[in-house]
Design an enzyme around this catalytic site. Structure first.
Site, PDB file in Angstrom:
ATOM      1  CE1 TYR A 170      -3.124  -2.930   0.342  1.00 17.71           C
ATOM      2  CE2 TYR A 170      -3.742  -2.136   2.509  1.00 17.71           C
ATOM      3  CZ  TYR A 170      -3.908  -3.027   1.480  1.00 17.71           C
ATOM      4  OH  TYR A 170      -4.867  -4.005   1.584  1.00 17.71           O
TER       5      TYR A 170
ATOM      6  CG  ASN B 202     -18.328   3.207   7.151  1.00 21.65           C
ATOM      7  OD1 ASN B 202     -19.419   3.298   6.593  1.00 21.65           O
ATOM      8  ND2 ASN B 202     -17.186   3.308   6.495  1.00 21.65           N
TER       9      ASN B 202
ATOM     10  CB  ILE C  61     -11.053  -4.065   7.313  1.00 26.35           C
ATOM     11  CG1 ILE C  61     -10.864  -5.003   6.109  1.00 26.35           C
ATOM     12  CG2 ILE C  61     -10.644  -4.776   8.594  1.00 26.35           C
ATOM     13  CD1 ILE C  61      -9.391  -5.331   5.835  1.00 26.35           C
TER      14      ILE C  61
ATOM     15  NE  ARG D  29     -10.217   3.026   0.544  1.00 26.55           N
ATOM     16  CZ  ARG D  29     -10.419   4.253   0.043  1.00 26.55           C
ATOM     17  NH1 ARG D  29      -9.717   5.267   0.503  1.00 26.55           N
ATOM     18  NH2 ARG D  29     -11.308   4.465  -0.900  1.00 26.55           N
ATOM     19  CB  SER D  30     -14.184   6.150   4.348  1.00 24.67           C
ATOM     20  OG  SER D  30     -14.637   7.408   3.878  1.00 24.67           O
TER      21      SER D  30
END
Length: 268
Positions: free
Chosen positions: A42, A235, A223, A225-226
């Site tokens: 990542y 969330n 899990i 993601r934002s």
């Protein structure tokens, strides 16, 4: 540790880089997320480490997961794995990785090279627990032979359009956790009438419904993601929402199938 409610809803970090990424990560930690999921590929372990340092939360209260040996990395020798984990620890600014995954295996040779090194890393104290990412049921059988103990967690794509019954059964047989990435199918849940109807019923959005549906499954840990603070906080409502049996059955019965991450070489 994933049995604790603080870790049952993790925070994915893919593409969260630079200052914007750090800000999102700090927001997530300070909003209550305690399980952070990143990966060597990542390119943001340093940002995750910086967010851990900036957030007003003790390191001991966080569960930090990362991954190594992605299929795009050409070198997967034992020394590559050992050195890569040392680099991950340095970038994350931590002494021990709570959960280290083997990331996207490219065949049996990859698995046979990487997993024995993971045993060494656990014995040395650099890694607390070992997981595998994007393994098939047959891959898990090989992992059983190579790992001691067997994987603590299996990470794979899971959402209402990819319920993963076969893989989840294999994970349950091993008393492991199923960590679900792409839990809202990269936004596809927002265009699904069954999910929208349930969201309207409970006055929440479709992402919350999808996450709550995942949490209703034993030992599944989504899990999401934002980068958007509102979405990051919203969330978390999945931990409070309760879907009734009819809601869950409606989602279970959605017949659309979609796999968001599907490399051409991968044989599921």
């Amino acid at each position: 540790m994933l049995e604790k409610s603080d870790y049952r809803l993790g925070f994915g970090t893919y593409s969260l880089t630079d200052e914007d990424g750090i800000d999102a990560l700090v927001t997530a930690i300070e909003s209550g997320y305690r399980h952070l999921d990143t990966a060597r590929l990542y390119g943001n372990e340093a940002e995750v480490g910086e967010a851990i340092a900036r957030a007003n939360v003790d390191r001991d209260d966080l569960f930090v997961a990362t991954k190594i040996a992605h299929f795009e990395e050409p070198e997967k020798t034992p020394d590559y794995i050992r050195n890569g984990v040392e680099e991950s620890l340095s970038r994350l600014g931590i002494e021990t990785i709570d959960l280290l995954y083997h990331h996207w295996p490219r065949g049996q040779d990859d698995i046979e090279t990487v997993l024995p090194v993971f045993n060494e890393l656990v014995n040395s104290g650099q890694v607390e627990r070992v997981g595998v990412s994007n393994y098939t049921p047959s891959d898990l059988e090989l992992a059983d032979e190579l790992l001691e103990p067997s994987p603590y967690a299996v990470q794979a794509e899971m959402h209402p359009f990819l319920p993963q019954e076969e893989l989840r059964a294999a994970v349950r047989d091993r008393d492991a956790y199923f960590v679900a990435y792409s839990p809202i199918a990269q936004g596809e849940v927002f265009d699904t009438p069954e999910i929208s109807s349930i969201a309207d019923k409970h006055d929440v959005n479709e992402a919350t419904v999808s996450l709550t549906w995942l949490l209703s499954k034993d030992d599944v840990v989504p899990i999401p993601r934002s980068k958007t603070p509102e979405h990051i906080r919203n969330n978390r409502k999945a931990l409070e929402l309760e879907l009734d049996d009819e809601d869950i059955e409606r989602i279970d019965n959605i017949d659309r199938r979609l796999r968001c991450e599907d490399p051409a070489w991968m044989e599921w």
